[in-house]
Design a protein around this motif. Structure first.
Motif, PDB file in Angstrom:
ATOM      1  N   ALA A   8       0.796  -1.145   0.000  1.00 24.17           N
ATOM      2  CA  ALA A   8      -0.125  -0.116  -0.049  1.00 24.17           C
ATOM      3  C   ALA A   8       0.783   1.262  -0.033  1.00 24.17           C
ATOM      4  N   ILE A   9       1.898   1.282   0.755  1.00 22.93           N
ATOM      5  CA  ILE A   9       2.658   2.220   0.996  1.00 22.93           C
ATOM      6  C   ILE A   9       3.605   2.573  -0.428  1.00 22.93           C
ATOM      7  N   ALA A  10       4.173   1.519  -0.968  1.00 23.73           N
ATOM      8  CA  ALA A  10       5.105   1.838  -2.078  1.00 23.73           C
ATOM      9  C   ALA A  10       3.987   2.015  -3.254  1.00 23.73           C
ATOM     10  N   ALA A  11       2.754   1.653  -3.520  1.00 23.31           N
ATOM     11  CA  ALA A  11       1.962   2.139  -4.577  1.00 23.31           C
ATOM     12  C   ALA A  11       1.422   3.457  -4.276  1.00 23.31           C
ATOM     13  N   THR A  12       1.160   4.020  -3.222  1.00 23.35           N
ATOM     14  CA  THR A  12       0.804   5.284  -2.949  1.00 23.35           C
ATOM     15  C   THR A  12       1.977   6.147  -3.319  1.00 23.35           C
ATOM     16  N   VAL A  13       3.077   5.925  -2.947  1.00 17.09           N
ATOM     17  CA  VAL A  13       4.197   6.950  -2.835  1.00 17.09           C
ATOM     18  C   VAL A  13       4.525   6.967  -4.478  1.00 17.09           C
ATOM     19  N   TYR A  14       4.653   5.893  -5.129  1.00 10.91           N
ATOM     20  CA  TYR A  14       5.008   6.023  -6.731  1.00 10.91           C
ATOM     21  C   TYR A  14       3.895   6.674  -7.425  1.00 10.91           C
ATOM     22  N   ALA A  15       2.490   6.343  -7.040  1.00  8.53           N
ATOM     23  CA  ALA A  15       1.328   7.031  -7.709  1.00  8.53           C
ATOM     24  C   ALA A  15       1.421   8.535  -7.718  1.00  8.53           C
ATOM     25  N   LEU A  16       1.979   8.980  -6.364  1.00  8.71           N
ATOM     26  CA  LEU A  16       1.733  10.389  -6.383  1.00  8.71           C
ATOM     27  C   LEU A  16       2.906  11.216  -6.508  1.00  8.71           C
ATOM     28  N   THR A  17       3.844  10.661  -6.953  1.00  8.18           N
ATOM     29  CA  THR A  17       5.045  11.409  -7.412  1.00  8.18           C
ATOM     30  C   THR A  17       5.516  10.748  -8.421  1.00  8.18           C
ATOM     31  N   ASN A  18       6.770  11.725  -9.274  1.00 13.52           N
ATOM     32  CA  ASN A  18       7.161  11.316 -10.276  1.00 13.52           C
ATOM     33  C   ASN A  18       8.605  11.674 -10.411  1.00 13.52           C
ATOM     34  N   ASN A  19       9.329  11.445 -11.575  1.00 10.65           N
ATOM     35  CA  ASN A  19      10.889  11.567 -11.577  1.00 10.65           C
ATOM     36  C   ASN A  19      11.037  13.156 -11.444  1.00 10.65           C
ATOM     37  N   GLY A  20      11.992  13.669 -10.753  1.00 17.38           N
ATOM     38  CA  GLY A  20      12.519  14.899 -10.432  1.00 17.38           C
ATOM     39  C   GLY A  20      11.703  15.537  -9.451  1.00 17.38           C
ATOM     40  N   SER A  21      10.880  14.585  -8.744  1.00 20.58           N
ATOM     41  CA  SER A  21       9.997  15.385  -7.532  1.00 20.58           C
ATOM     42  C   SER A  21      10.790  15.089  -6.151  1.00 20.58           C
ATOM     43  N   HIS A  22      10.222  15.784  -5.082  1.00 13.31           N
ATOM     44  CA  HIS A  22      10.781  15.682  -3.868  1.00 13.31           C
ATOM     45  C   HIS A  22       9.777  15.339  -2.729  1.00 13.31           C
ATOM     46  N   TRP A  30      -5.054   2.592  -7.345  1.00 14.65           N
ATOM     47  CA  TRP A  30      -5.232   1.512  -7.785  1.00 14.65           C
ATOM     48  C   TRP A  30      -4.493   1.042  -9.205  1.00 14.65           C
ATOM     49  N   ALA A  31      -4.217   2.142 -10.021  1.00 16.33           N
ATOM     50  CA  ALA A  31      -3.408   1.677 -11.421  1.00 16.33           C
ATOM     51  C   ALA A  31      -2.196   1.261 -11.096  1.00 16.33           C
ATOM     52  N   GLN A  32      -1.510   2.137  -9.947  1.00 18.03           N
ATOM     53  CA  GLN A  32      -0.055   1.692  -9.721  1.00 18.03           C
ATOM     54  C   GLN A  32      -0.205   0.394  -8.997  1.00 18.03           C
ATOM     55  N   THR A  33      -1.065  -0.099  -8.418  1.00 15.86           N
ATOM     56  CA  THR A  33      -1.055  -1.320  -7.781  1.00 15.86           C
ATOM     57  C   THR A  33      -1.174  -2.532  -8.572  1.00 15.86           C
ATOM     58  N   LEU A  34      -1.930  -2.056  -9.878  1.00 17.25           N
ATOM     59  CA  LEU A  34      -2.110  -3.048 -10.808  1.00 17.25           C
ATOM     60  C   LEU A  34      -0.716  -3.306 -11.534  1.00 17.25           C
ATOM     61  N   ARG A  35      -0.062  -2.418 -11.799  1.00 19.73           N
ATOM     62  CA  ARG A  35       1.453  -2.501 -12.406  1.00 19.73           C
ATOM     63  C   ARG A  35       2.244  -3.188 -11.200  1.00 19.73           C
ATOM     64  N   PHE A  36       2.089  -3.131 -10.166  1.00 19.00           N
ATOM     65  CA  PHE A  36       2.946  -3.610  -9.023  1.00 19.00           C
ATOM     66  C   PHE A  36       2.681  -5.197  -8.679  1.00 19.00           C
ATOM     67  N   GLY A  37       1.134  -5.508  -8.976  1.00 16.10           N
ATOM     68  CA  GLY A  37       0.705  -6.635  -8.781  1.00 16.10           C
ATOM     69  C   GLY A  37       0.613  -7.240  -7.242  1.00 16.10           C
ATOM     70  N   GLY A  38       0.175  -5.888  -6.550  1.00 12.26           N
ATOM     71  CA  GLY A  38      -0.185  -6.160  -5.096  1.00 12.26           C
ATOM     72  C   GLY A  38      -1.493  -6.339  -4.714  1.00 12.26           C
ATOM     73  N   SER A  39      -2.350  -7.076  -5.481  1.00 16.19           N
ATOM     74  CA  SER A  39      -3.824  -7.144  -5.206  1.00 16.19           C
ATOM     75  C   SER A  39      -4.060  -8.072  -3.912  1.00 16.19           C
ATOM     76  N   LEU A  40      -4.928  -8.042  -3.122  1.00 12.59           N
ATOM     77  CA  LEU A  40      -5.498  -8.733  -2.104  1.00 12.59           C
ATOM     78  C   LEU A  40      -6.256  -9.870  -2.575  1.00 12.59           C
ATOM     79  N   GLU A  41      -6.056 -11.200  -2.532  1.00 13.44           N
ATOM     80  CA  GLU A  41      -6.752 -12.236  -2.873  1.00 13.44           C
ATOM     81  C   GLU A  41      -8.154 -12.312  -1.834  1.00 13.44           C
ATOM     82  N   PRO A  42      -9.221 -13.151  -2.775  1.00  8.45           N
ATOM     83  CA  PRO A  42     -10.374 -12.961  -2.037  1.00  8.45           C
ATOM     84  C   PRO A  42     -10.556 -13.525  -0.710  1.00  8.45           C
ATOM     85  N   LEU A  43      -9.839 -14.643  -0.378  1.00  8.45           N
ATOM     86  CA  LEU A  43     -10.057 -15.422   0.827  1.00  8.45           C
ATOM     87  C   LEU A  43      -9.545 -14.329   1.928  1.00  8.45           C
TER      88      LEU A  43
END
Length: 431
Positions: A128-142, A271-284
């Motif tokens: 969750a943390i990695a997907a959020t940080v990558y999704a809300l920042t880009n190359n050259g950001s701080h 959500w889009a970043q999570t799709l690329r990372f593959g970090g979905s939570l399975e149904p059970l």
């Protein structure tokens, strides 16, 4: 015979409601959710929301609990194709990595508890943390974050962000002057914790949110140690909240999961970043997490009270050098009292005389808590940050953030307080 334009699960993406793919107004609905998910208005209490919000009311069986949609893919129909064409694939069951009714049920419950538009569950807190940080920042950001964030977050910020083109500045998040001094024109994100591990420091969230807004930066708060029962950072000005749902949200030490909560416009990006990372939570796991959250308010009341009682006892014992807990009179972050609304969670940290050797001896004598990492479960856990969560830091680095020899982290469960205190007393007396 299905109603025209409706899938077997009841989803009817109306282009007038969800068509934002080519619309600069970008109107979004809350959710994703289906007509079968229970929803409540803002007047419902947290215990009611924890039990009922998001529950999938199956129209065929009448099940009072959410079924487990244990499938990797779903039948394609006109609704699915229209979702692809208008960019609404998050709102229609197509493929479980994209979304599954089991996910949407628990997401709706978490969003309701945090008073948010949308939520996303992931395979772990770090996902969750990695997907959020990558999704809300880009190359050259701080990015601005704290020295004493969770170890996994610290390593992500220190090791991965620079190689991904993001510069990171570490500050003492309780000192707003340091945050202001670290701001740059290219600062896109401030990432902090509502209550830190293991010393329970409390950054002034309202003030930090104001600083972020003034500088056109986003504020993300890790609310793992408090849970939405004790604090709702979105109401204090945060843009997004993340949790390690492994901890208090699930509460039974039998699941690894994470979640992100906030407005739909930000959650769609995560959500889009999570799709690329593959970090979905399975149904059970979604089923287990939803079941765990149903008792969250009850568990948090017990854990809040146990931690308060343990902190008061430890503060009077001669073998204890210092106690870190917000309920004590010497707690230095007074604004926290105006930012929480129930309590401070189940964690207490304390230093014993005699350093790490004495701390290890104390833990060996404890009979009730398990000596183990993690926190937030119904059972009490005890560990030493120096040889677990913060073992990657040097002794000088640990001292700089306040982790001194003899520090023990105690995560109070829901056991009887009298038993926990008697156990601590006999172990301290053994020193």
């Amino acid at each position: 015979m299905l109603e025209e334009g409706r899938t077997a699960l009841g989803f009817t993406p109306d282009e007038d409601e969800v068509a934002w793919f080519n619309d600069l107004n970008r109107r979004r609905t809350s959710g994703p959710r289906s007509p079968q998910n229970r929803t409540f208005d803002g007047t419902a209490g947290e215990a009611t929301l924890a039990v009922h919000s998001g529950t999938y009311e199956d129209p065929i069986t009448g099940s009072v609990g959410t079924p487990i949609f244990q499938t990797s893919t779903f039948h394609l129909d006109e609704t699915s194709y229209r979702a692809f064409s208008i960019g609404a694939t998050r709102d229609v069951p197509i493929y479980t990595r994209y979304g599954n009714p089991s996910q949407w049920s628990v997401q709706e419950k978490i969003a309701a508890l945090e008073a948010a538009e949308s939520a996303l569950v992931t395979s772990s807190g770090m996902s969750a943390i990695a997907a959020t940080v990558y999704a809300l920042t880009n190359n050259g950001s701080h990015i601005i974050t704290a020295y004493d964030v969770y170890g996994g977050t610290y390593n992500l910020m220190r090791e991965d962000m620079p190689s991904a083109g993001r510069e990171v500045t570490f500050v003492d998040a309780t000192n707003t002057a340091e945050i202001v001094g670290a701001m740059r024109p290219e600062t896109q994100l401030i990432f902090i914790e509502g209550l830190t591990n293991p010393l329970l420091k409390a950054p002034p969230l309202r003030e930090i949110a104001r600083i972020a807004r003034q500088n056109n930066a986003l504020l993300v708060v890790d609310n793992t140690l408090l849970s939405p029962v004790n604090m709702r950072p979105l109401a204090l000005g945060a843009d997004l909240v993340v949790h390690s749902a492994t901890k208090y949200l699930n509460g039974h030490s039998d699941l690894t999961a994470g979640c992100v909560v906030g407005s739909r416009k930000f959650l769609d990006r995560v959500w889009a970043q999570t799709l690329r990372f593959g970090g979905s939570l399975e149904p059970l796991s979604c089923f287990l997490l939803e079941r765990g959250i149903k008792t969250l308010p009850l568990r948090m009341r017990a854990q809040n009270a146990n931690a308060n009682g343990i902190a008061a006892f430890l503060g009077q014992h001669e073998q204890v050098k210092h106690v870190h807990h917000p309920s004590l009179a010497n707690y230095p972050y007074g604004q926290l009292e105006n930012e929480v609304h129930s309590g401070y969670g189940g964690m207490v940290s304390f230093e014993v005389h005699g350093g790490d050797k004495a701390a290890l001896k104390l833990m060996q004598h404890l009979k009730i808590p398990y000596t183990a990492t993690s926190l937030g479960g119904v059972e009490s856990l005890v560990s030493m940050p120096a040889n677990t969560s913060h073992s990657s830091l040097t002794e000088i680095q640990r001292a700089a953030i306040g982790i001194h020899p003899g520090l023990i982290r105690y995560s109070a469960g829901i056991e009887d307080l009298t038993d926990l205190i008697d156990d601590l007393r006999q172990s301290l007396d053994a020193l």
